[in-house]
Design a protein around this motif. Structure first.
Motif, PDB file in Angstrom:
ATOM      1  N   TYR A 239       0.621  -1.185   0.306  1.00  0.00           N
ATOM      2  CA  TYR A 239      -0.443  -0.519  -0.063  1.00  0.00           C
ATOM      3  C   TYR A 239       1.120   0.771   0.185  1.00  0.00           C
ATOM      4  O   TYR A 239       0.763   2.219  -0.608  1.00  0.00           O
ATOM      5  CB  TYR A 239      -1.299  -0.214   1.309  1.00  0.00           C
ATOM      6  N   GLY A 240       1.910   1.376   0.951  1.00  0.00           N
ATOM      7  CA  GLY A 240       2.825   2.350   1.070  1.00  0.00           C
ATOM      8  C   GLY A 240       3.610   2.558  -0.281  1.00  0.00           C
ATOM      9  O   GLY A 240       3.451   3.927  -1.172  1.00  0.00           O
ATOM     10  N   TRP A 241       4.079   1.316  -0.920  1.00  0.00           N
ATOM     11  CA  TRP A 241       4.500   1.264  -2.354  1.00  0.00           C
ATOM     12  C   TRP A 241       4.074   1.716  -3.701  1.00  0.00           C
ATOM     13  O   TRP A 241       4.098   2.898  -4.120  1.00  0.00           O
ATOM     14  CB  TRP A 241       5.205  -0.120  -3.002  1.00  0.00           C
ATOM     15  N   LEU A 242       2.367   1.619  -3.387  1.00  0.00           N
ATOM     16  CA  LEU A 242       0.901   2.358  -4.532  1.00  0.00           C
ATOM     17  C   LEU A 242       0.841   3.429  -4.361  1.00  0.00           C
ATOM     18  O   LEU A 242       0.797   4.461  -5.309  1.00  0.00           O
ATOM     19  CB  LEU A 242      -0.170   1.493  -3.814  1.00  0.00           C
ATOM     20  N   VAL A 243       1.397   4.281  -2.962  1.00  0.00           N
ATOM     21  CA  VAL A 243       0.918   5.671  -2.888  1.00  0.00           C
ATOM     22  C   VAL A 243       1.932   6.636  -3.703  1.00  0.00           C
ATOM     23  O   VAL A 243       1.711   7.351  -3.872  1.00  0.00           O
ATOM     24  CB  VAL A 243       0.715   5.883  -1.283  1.00  0.00           C
ATOM     25  N   GLU A 244       3.272   6.133  -2.441  1.00  0.00           N
ATOM     26  CA  GLU A 244       4.754   6.873  -3.393  1.00  0.00           C
ATOM     27  C   GLU A 244       4.417   6.190  -4.460  1.00  0.00           C
ATOM     28  O   GLU A 244       4.414   8.163  -5.134  1.00  0.00           O
ATOM     29  CB  GLU A 244       5.440   6.018  -2.214  1.00  0.00           C
ATOM     30  N   LEU A 245       4.016   5.766  -5.443  1.00  0.00           N
ATOM     31  CA  LEU A 245       4.626   5.641  -6.509  1.00  0.00           C
ATOM     32  C   LEU A 245       2.815   6.305  -7.653  1.00  0.00           C
ATOM     33  O   LEU A 245       2.825   7.423  -8.245  1.00  0.00           O
ATOM     34  CB  LEU A 245       3.150   4.919  -7.106  1.00  0.00           C
ATOM     35  N   ALA A 246       1.981   6.801  -6.856  1.00  0.00           N
ATOM     36  CA  ALA A 246       0.629   7.922  -7.709  1.00  0.00           C
ATOM     37  C   ALA A 246       1.081   9.280  -7.034  1.00  0.00           C
ATOM     38  O   ALA A 246       0.689   9.886  -7.730  1.00  0.00           O
ATOM     39  CB  ALA A 246      -0.747   7.425  -6.163  1.00  0.00           C
ATOM     40  N   THR A 247       1.872   9.553  -5.971  1.00  0.00           N
ATOM     41  CA  THR A 247       2.126  10.960  -5.762  1.00  0.00           C
ATOM     42  C   THR A 247       3.415  11.386  -7.211  1.00  0.00           C
ATOM     43  O   THR A 247       3.897  12.441  -6.419  1.00  0.00           O
ATOM     44  CB  THR A 247       2.118  11.017  -4.036  1.00  0.00           C
ATOM     45  N   ARG A 248       3.904  10.774  -7.431  1.00  0.00           N
ATOM     46  CA  ARG A 248       5.152  10.878  -7.765  1.00  0.00           C
ATOM     47  C   ARG A 248       4.827  11.488  -8.985  1.00  0.00           C
ATOM     48  O   ARG A 248       4.251  11.913  -9.744  1.00  0.00           O
ATOM     49  CB  ARG A 248       6.365  10.034  -8.117  1.00  0.00           C
TER      50      ARG A 248
END
Length: 251
Positions: A242-251
């Protein structure tokens, strides 16, 4: 099934979406955790499983002999029609017994090699799914052999007990899986297909765990610890994803 096919009504509306949500959000993660916990426990106790003495124990040897007998009969298709009829008979009897234990009344049972149904005035999840979770013939065989030895003791009773256990347990697993996969079962449809499959899977995993505990392959305390460890590891992986997906989406 618990009534004639043209009377079956697939689950629709709010109940369908509630059960779908429960299946995907609760039952599916639970089944994954249970399987992972079992694999962890088997990995921890692998030294015991691979000891020659374990496989030469009377209970294990005759269980495997019974399972091998069923496998040979099924592959060679010897008495395939009889096997199918016996499965349908056990399936419908389990429906009927489940209905009776719920206080219901059974007015008619129809059984043939092609299929069958039970007419009853009660129908719920327990009655509908019981044949997929309760190995009726296995239970009757074990009870019958135990009672026979109780009243008329004979030295080979354990051999018959475990061989029949292996045969009828494989019979239950094979025919249950075959009918779920190859036929659109009304029992499954009327309770929601995904929900029914998840319930069936979890209850059969529980039966497997009980069997493994009885054979000494795993212990309840050890499995409980593995269950906690598996749940914790899966939760940590989910949080990391989940953290990786959030980080990916906010780039």
């Amino acid at each position: 099934m618990t009534q004639q096919e043209d009377e079956i009504r697939p689950l629709k509306g709010a109940p369908r979406y509630i059960r779908l949500s429960l299946s995907w959000l609760v039952l599916l993660p639970l089944s994954v955790v249970m399987v992972c916990a079992l694999l962890l426990q088997l990995n921890q106790d692998s030294t015991q499983i691979w000891k020659p003495d374990f496989w030469l124990e009377e209970s294990v040897w005759f269980t495997l002999l019974g399972a091998g007998t069923f496998t040979a009969l099924t592959i060679s298709r010897i008495a395939a029609t009889i096997q199918n009829y016996v499965y349908v008979l056990g399936h419908e009897l389990t429906h009927a017994l489940a209905a009776i234990t719920c206080g219901g009344r059974v007015s008619r049972i129809s059984v043939s090699a092609e299929g069958g149904f039970v007419d009853t005035n009660v129908d719920n999840i327990y009655v509908s799914l019981s044949p997929y979770c309760v190995p009726l013939w296995m239970g009757l065989w074990m009870l019958g052999v135990w009672l026979a030895n109780w009243f008329f003791p004979f030295p080979q009773w354990k051999a018959w007990f475990y061989a029949g256990f292996g045969f009828w347990w494989c019979f239950h697993l094979y025919w249950t899986a075959k009918n779920i996969i190859s036929i659109e079962q009304p029992d499954m449809k009327e309770n929601g297909l995904v929900f029914s499959l998840m319930i069936t899977l979890i209850l059969n995993i529980i039966i497997l765990l009980v069997v493994l505990c009885c054979f000494g392959v795993i212990t309840p305390a050890g499995y409980a610890q593995s269950l906690y460890s598996a749940a914790l590891q899966i939760w940590e992986c989910a949080c990391a994803l989940y953290g990786w997906l959030v980080e990916l989406a906010t780039r």
